[in-house]
Design a protein around this motif. Structure first.
Motif, mmCIF file in Angstrom:
data_model
loop_
_atom_site.group_PDB
_atom_site.id
_atom_site.type_symbol
_atom_site.label_atom_id
_atom_site.label_comp_id
_atom_site.label_asym_id
_atom_site.label_seq_id
_atom_site.Cartn_x
_atom_site.Cartn_y
_atom_site.Cartn_z
ATOM 1 N N LYS C 115 0.741 -1.318 0.006
ATOM 2 C CA LYS C 115 -0.084 -0.027 0.008
ATOM 3 C C LYS C 115 0.677 1.230 0.021
ATOM 4 C CE LYS C 115 -2.785 3.140 2.299
ATOM 5 N NZ LYS C 115 -2.741 4.188 3.445
ATOM 6 N N MET C 118 2.366 1.730 -3.561
ATOM 7 C CA MET C 118 1.342 2.290 -4.471
ATOM 8 C C MET C 118 1.089 3.710 -4.320
ATOM 9 S SD MET C 118 0.406 -0.529 -6.365
ATOM 10 C CE MET C 118 1.706 -1.627 -6.635
ATOM 11 N N SER C 119 1.020 4.069 -3.093
ATOM 12 C CA SER C 119 0.711 5.691 -2.522
ATOM 13 C C SER C 119 1.866 6.471 -2.874
ATOM 14 C CB SER C 119 0.192 5.436 -1.066
ATOM 15 O OG SER C 119 -0.870 4.728 -0.914
ATOM 16 N N ALA C 121 4.596 5.897 -4.749
ATOM 17 C CA ALA C 121 5.500 5.394 -6.048
ATOM 18 C C ALA C 121 5.873 6.921 -6.869
ATOM 19 C CB ALA C 121 4.671 4.606 -6.834
ATOM 20 N N ARG C 122 4.820 7.643 -6.964
ATOM 21 C CA ARG C 122 5.237 8.990 -7.907
ATOM 22 C C ARG C 122 6.249 9.849 -7.177
ATOM 23 N NH1 ARG C 122 -0.020 10.143 -11.452
ATOM 24 N NH2 ARG C 122 1.441 11.415 -12.392
ATOM 25 N N ASN C 123 5.829 9.853 -5.807
ATOM 26 C CA ASN C 123 6.958 10.858 -5.116
ATOM 27 C C ASN C 123 8.338 10.249 -4.977
ATOM 28 O OD1 ASN C 123 5.076 12.756 -4.642
ATOM 29 N ND2 ASN C 123 4.272 11.785 -2.769
ATOM 30 N N SER C 181 -6.818 0.392 3.468
ATOM 31 C CA SER C 181 -7.592 1.562 3.352
ATOM 32 C C SER C 181 -8.889 1.511 3.904
ATOM 33 C CB SER C 181 -7.201 2.093 2.067
ATOM 34 O OG SER C 181 -7.721 0.985 0.888
ATOM 35 N N GLU D 31 -1.352 12.487 -7.857
ATOM 36 C CA GLU D 31 0.108 12.221 -8.189
ATOM 37 C C GLU D 31 1.133 12.320 -6.689
ATOM 38 O OE1 GLU D 31 1.518 15.134 -11.053
ATOM 39 O OE2 GLU D 31 3.558 14.856 -10.304
ATOM 40 N N LYS D 32 0.868 13.214 -5.922
ATOM 41 C CA LYS D 32 1.777 13.357 -4.829
ATOM 42 C C LYS D 32 1.118 13.211 -3.673
ATOM 43 C CE LYS D 32 3.995 17.234 -5.724
ATOM 44 N NZ LYS D 32 4.721 18.000 -6.739
ATOM 45 N N GLY D 33 -0.227 12.981 -3.491
ATOM 46 C CA GLY D 33 -0.854 12.733 -2.075
ATOM 47 C C GLY D 33 -1.365 14.165 -1.667
ATOM 48 N N LYS D 115 -7.295 5.815 -6.434
ATOM 49 C CA LYS D 115 -6.092 5.923 -5.934
ATOM 50 C C LYS D 115 -5.903 6.718 -4.900
ATOM 51 C CE LYS D 115 -1.355 6.788 -5.920
ATOM 52 N NZ LYS D 115 -0.255 8.028 -6.167
ATOM 53 N N MET D 118 -7.882 5.391 -1.848
ATOM 54 C CA MET D 118 -7.039 4.178 -1.112
ATOM 55 C C MET D 118 -5.982 4.858 -0.382
ATOM 56 S SD MET D 118 -8.382 1.193 -2.056
ATOM 57 C CE MET D 118 -10.187 1.272 -2.627
ATOM 58 N N SER D 119 -5.279 5.692 -0.806
ATOM 59 C CA SER D 119 -4.115 6.153 -0.173
ATOM 60 C C SER D 119 -4.341 7.073 0.855
ATOM 61 C CB SER D 119 -3.258 6.865 -1.418
ATOM 62 O OG SER D 119 -2.861 6.307 -2.391
ATOM 63 N N ALA D 121 -7.501 7.310 2.595
ATOM 64 C CA ALA D 121 -8.774 6.719 3.615
ATOM 65 C C ALA D 121 -8.261 6.794 4.897
ATOM 66 C CB ALA D 121 -8.909 5.224 3.040
ATOM 67 N N PHE D 174 -7.330 -2.847 -8.847
ATOM 68 C CA PHE D 174 -5.918 -3.026 -9.289
ATOM 69 C C PHE D 174 -5.330 -2.150 -10.509
ATOM 70 C CE2 PHE D 174 -3.287 -5.309 -12.431
ATOM 71 C CZ PHE D 174 -2.231 -5.454 -11.815
ATOM 72 N N MET D 177 -5.021 1.340 -9.469
ATOM 73 C CA MET D 177 -3.945 1.570 -8.385
ATOM 74 C C MET D 177 -2.554 1.438 -9.518
ATOM 75 S SD MET D 177 -4.915 2.242 -5.598
ATOM 76 C CE MET D 177 -3.294 2.465 -5.148
ATOM 77 N N TRP D 178 -2.440 0.369 -10.080
ATOM 78 C CA TRP D 178 -1.402 0.070 -10.933
ATOM 79 C C TRP D 178 -1.209 1.446 -11.890
ATOM 80 C CZ3 TRP D 178 1.925 -3.492 -10.178
ATOM 81 C CH2 TRP D 178 2.995 -3.680 -11.177
ATOM 82 N N SER D 181 0.373 4.442 -10.013
ATOM 83 C CA SER D 181 1.494 4.147 -9.221
ATOM 84 C C SER D 181 2.633 3.559 -10.162
ATOM 85 C CB SER D 181 1.209 3.511 -7.969
ATOM 86 O OG SER D 181 0.662 2.253 -8.300
#
Lengths: 222, 222, 222, 222
Positions: C115, C118-119, C121-123, C181, D31-33, D115, D118-119, D121, D174, D177-178, D181
């Motif tokens: 998790k 996945m959350s 990855a882009r950072n 989550s 992208e960054k959260g 995404k 999920m990140s 939540a 899936f 998320m994939w 990320s």
DNA sequence: GATGAATGAGTGTTCATTCAT
DNA sequence: AATGAATGAACACTCATTCAT
């Protein structure tokens, strides 16, 4: 002739900010050194909050560099021009030069920059190099011209220029260091008058440098 | 008279500790300033752990004060005695004095203490006062004696002692500041030789101070 | 046989520190994300002060990378060995593999790493690449071997391996994401049982993959 | 019926503002959260100043909630209506449903919302609950209807609805998320085609669910 | 005595939020 | 409505100092 709209109060403040911050930073860096100065103090002294400082300078180190750069910027042009225009004797020129140095630099807050750089040079070698390049080197060149001129005219005896120049630089740097360190800490009865010292020092040096040292403080009669 | 048993190697090291720490601290304080020097670095340079430093000095500030105190302690007695015993001319005395200052202070690590104090004076006013009292004041007194002696003997022309003394102090302090700041940062071709500068400076000053400045570098023939 | 001197309590603590910090960091990063986790929280959860954390990890980002590295390190070797030794049908092998994945990863705190990655990855693209290389790629390879083996033996019908593998990965990653989550936020009546889901999912997939899907949940009788 | 005067360009921009901000915020949050996204970036991406953002959304958290609310709002009604109107087989319905999900959600920027949720939540449990209520629960209901319909018609074998539904949800989540990320971080040769995966996955699942799995990809002839 | 692991107050820097213009 | 200068609370990270071993 149309006038530009007057900048708003806010605008005016904004434009003044960097300068105010640089003034505050110079004063505090000189007083406490770079490491011991807190950016919050600088900001407070400039009348803004800590965050505002970082609006204008990306880091404490950048602030430091800006202080040096701004305080130093192009201070020597004026003297070079005055030197070209000067019509008196070399002794008078030297005397005039050191006096005006005191009026324009030594007496002013800008004088602190030298103490600051001497103190921090080893932590900021680029700053030291910058100071050498922007101040020492041109100052050295200027003084050489004065001395060379005096030697060419027969007013001064032959001198080792390289060393003689530092005999002029030494009392200036000493004065600045003293003023910004010991002088601040000593009671009134341990102080001495910078201008009197400068006069006395020039007198001594001129006596030492003149070819006919009989009357160094006055222009030689025709 | 019974001799004490020779201290073991460990004992010797233990007794040397404070000195090693003080040496390390002096070097680092001079190089980076008080605030920017980390006690851990001092300890590492002295070859001990951080904790050990605090065994000998209760705080970083106490370490600083000890550095100043130890480096300065009673350095001037020797010169006062030499002055009393000196038999040459005042010019020779001055020349000798500045040369021996260079040999005993200027050239050695102790020279850093002046740069350190100039840089930190305003953060540690007691230190500045201590330096004034232990170094400047006695040095001033010593130099006054020399100059007064020269004036009394007619070798020197009348001088404003208060100011003339600083004409001697200035090049020394300049030399120390320069050596420990700019000189460290500049390339070889921007350096100058301290002893040559001292010689040249004394020459200049003596020419300025002597009543008969014809041959300032050599003792006047009888 | 001489025993090493037992490590002192302090020593023991010291050696356990990084592990405790990594556990705490994993839990909090999974829960709140990298940016929203404060290092002080991590330290507190590991029972140490903020400063201590920085004794073991030079920065928050390094802590993050260490968490990923340590949690992931060499988890797949075991399965590869088990695969080589496995003697049952491919269906059984798949079933066994996913169950043991749940027992060894899915159920444990290590499950959070997926998790987290996945959350974030882009950072942290290097982290994503590391995960691909250390987990996805080997896992992909392992699953391909299983499927290929089933196809070779005629147990599975012909499959597009590339895609079929992701049909196995998908429910695992879904399960991890869901668990870390939504599941945490929903009331009991909205939850589902991960193992039951896994069973049901394997059942479905096997029915879809087997050449003779009559009795996918039981080993085909001879 | 009189028409309203057409809104001016400025008016239109003004009304579009919130939408532009929401689009920018969605992209950046995905992208960054949430924590790592700066509101200034969101504003910049939407082409307005930081202050303007706060004109429309009282806080960063409110912006976040608005993003979720707006992106999610009533997406499922359409499918429910289509389901009621659908006339083909359940297999076709499923296939159609997942394909149109990809076209309408999976392929679009709205896909990021999953995404994101999920990140985040666990940092925003109300958001998770909202998502459950607005997306998962209705989606679950929709999928149950499809499966139930297939079971009622004898097309599907008996299934545990509760679990089977998640077998459909899993590949979708899936995929999202994939896509948001790993896929962004991996080189082209490590990618797979989402639509091909969806096709393959549906195929597999249908084979697993159909009562007569002989020809799962084509509608059984009458 | 010596160590170095641990601490926590302190500081540089960031960034959501405010508000005068 | 829109701006962007200003704020200050929050946080990563440092380092003098302590203390159990």
């Amino acid at each position: 002739m149309p006038t530009l709209p007057p900048p708003s109060a806010r605008q005016r403040r904004k434009e003044a900010r960097p300068g105010e911050l640089l003034d505050a930073a110079l004063a505090l860096f000189v007083e406490k050194g770079f490491a011991a100065t807190r950016v919050e103090e600088v900001a407070a002294r400039a009348g803004v909050s800590k965050g505002t400082l970082f609006l204008y300078f990306p880091s404490k180190e950048d602030l430091f560099k800006a202080v040096v750069r701004e305080t130093i910027a192009g201070r020597l042009d004026e003297w070079n021009q005055e030197l070209d225009a000067f019509e008196g004797s070399s002794a008078e020129l030297l005397r005039y030069g050191l006096h005006s140095w005191w009026e324009r630099i030594g007496m002013t807050p800008a004088s602190g920059i030298t103490k600051l750089i001497m103190s921090e040079a080893r932590n900021f070698p680029e700053i030291a190099a910058f100071y050498e390049q922007e101040v020492i080197e041109p100052g050295d060149h200027l003084l050489r011209r004065v001395l060379q001129h005096g030697m060419d005219s027969g007013e001064f005896r032959p001198l080792n220029l390289e060393l003689a120049v530092y005999s002029l630089i030494a009392p200036m740097i000493f004065l600045l260091m003293w003023k910004h360190s010991m002088a601040v800490c000593l009671p009134a009865d341990k102080q001495f008058d910078p201008k009197a010292f400068l006069d006395s020092q020039i007198d001594l040096l001129l006596r030492g440098m003149l070819a006919t040292p009989d009357a160094p403080t006055e222009r030689t009669a025709p």
